[in-house]
Design an enzyme around this catalytic site. Structure first.
Site, PDB file in Angstrom:
ATOM      1  CE  LYS A   1      -2.469  -0.339   3.626  1.00 33.25           C
ATOM      2  NZ  LYS A   1      -1.811  -1.434   4.201  1.00 33.25           N
TER       3      LYS A   1
ATOM      4  NE  ARG B   1      -3.573  -1.181  10.995  1.00 31.31           N
ATOM      5  CZ  ARG B   1      -2.148  -0.685  11.205  1.00 31.31           C
ATOM      6  NH1 ARG B   1      -2.041   0.078  12.186  1.00 31.31           N
ATOM      7  NH2 ARG B   1      -1.497  -0.880  10.394  1.00 31.31           N
TER       8      ARG B   1
ATOM      9  NE  ARG C   1      10.133  -4.537   4.719  1.00 31.20           N
ATOM     10  CZ  ARG C   1       9.212  -3.800   4.563  1.00 31.20           C
ATOM     11  NH1 ARG C   1       8.297  -3.598   3.369  1.00 31.20           N
ATOM     12  NH2 ARG C   1       8.261  -3.825   5.494  1.00 31.20           N
TER      13      ARG C   1
ATOM     14  NE  ARG D   1      11.267  -1.956   9.558  1.00 30.85           N
ATOM     15  CZ  ARG D   1       9.901  -1.480   9.363  1.00 30.85           C
ATOM     16  NH1 ARG D   1      10.140  -0.195   9.828  1.00 30.85           N
ATOM     17  NH2 ARG D   1       9.033  -1.858   8.793  1.00 30.85           N
TER      18      ARG D   1
ATOM     19  NE  ARG E   1       2.523  -5.134  11.693  1.00 34.14           N
ATOM     20  CZ  ARG E   1       2.897  -4.370  10.638  1.00 34.14           C
ATOM     21  NH1 ARG E   1       4.159  -4.876  10.339  1.00 34.14           N
ATOM     22  NH2 ARG E   1       2.544  -3.166  10.272  1.00 34.14           N
TER      23      ARG E   1
END
Ligand SMILES: [Zn+2]
Length: 215
Positions: free
Chosen positions: A13, A88, A127, A160, A171
């Site tokens: 997004k 959300r 990542r 991270r 999540r």
């Protein structure tokens, strides 16, 4: 133009939001950015938000709404805005609708970027970032020249907390439980543009532009 971007964390997004910001010359209202600003300034709201985020939990509605309200009444939002990462939940969407109704600026479209969970976990887990300069890398899309070292400053790259597979899964679970009902909520308002989020950034961008009727 007032847009809401929906999609799971890691669905891409943010990248599309950047493109839309330039296209319509409107700011992107990302709760992530608002949170980070408050956290870096160590404000009271920032401290509260950080405690939830560190545990991989969502920041409570009341806190989010307070942050968003102060942001959308700023001067740069007068021609519109893109909401990324907010709302959300249904209560947040209702609070946003109430806020925008009061300001006589309803949402035009809701862009729903859809990517399967397994693909998101794979994307995020690959990542890494440089803790020094903030440059980001990816095991398949953007490989560093020397394994584990930043191309720009040579520092050791880190993963991270937010990108670790366990955190991502947590999540996604929260997303499915709380955010997916928003798609139905906005479909009820006939504002949803469904976008297939699988593919390159350019491919997804082309789909978004087509859905918005931009050539
Ligand atoms: Zn670096």
């Amino acid at each position: 133009m007032r847009l809401v971007l929906l999609g799971a964390p890691g669905a891409g997004k943010g990248t599309q939001a950047e493109m839309l910001t330039k296209l319509y010359n409107i700011p992107c209202i990302s709760t992530g950015n608002i949170f980070r600003e408050h956290i870096s300034k160590n404000t009271d709201l920032g401290k509260q938000a950080k405690a939830f985020m560190d545990e991989g939990k969502l920041v409570p509605d009341s806190l989010v709404i307070e942050l968003v309200k102060s942001r959308i009444t700023q001067e740069d939002c007068k021609n519109g805005m893109i909401f990324d990462g907010f709302p959300r939940t249904i209560p947040q969407a209702e609070a946003l609708d109430a806020m925008l109704k009061e300001l006589s600026i309803p949402i035009d479209y809701v862009i729903n970027v859809d990517v399967p969970d397994e693909m998101i976990i794979d994307r995020m887990a690959g990542r890494t970032v440089c803790p020094s300069c903030g440059a980001s890398y990816h095991k398949t899309n953007k490989i560093e020249k020397v394994a584990g070292k930043c191309d720009l400053c040579g520092k050791d790259l880190i993963q991270r907390e937010d990108d670790k597979a366990e955190t991502v899964k947590k999540r996604l679970d929260v997303y499915h439980a709380q955010t997916e009902p928003l798609i139905a909520y906005y479909k009820g308002q006939d504002k949803v543009l469904d976008i297939d989020g699988v593919g390159s950034v350019d491919q997804v961008r082309a789909r978004v532009m087509k859905a918005l009727g931009v050539n």
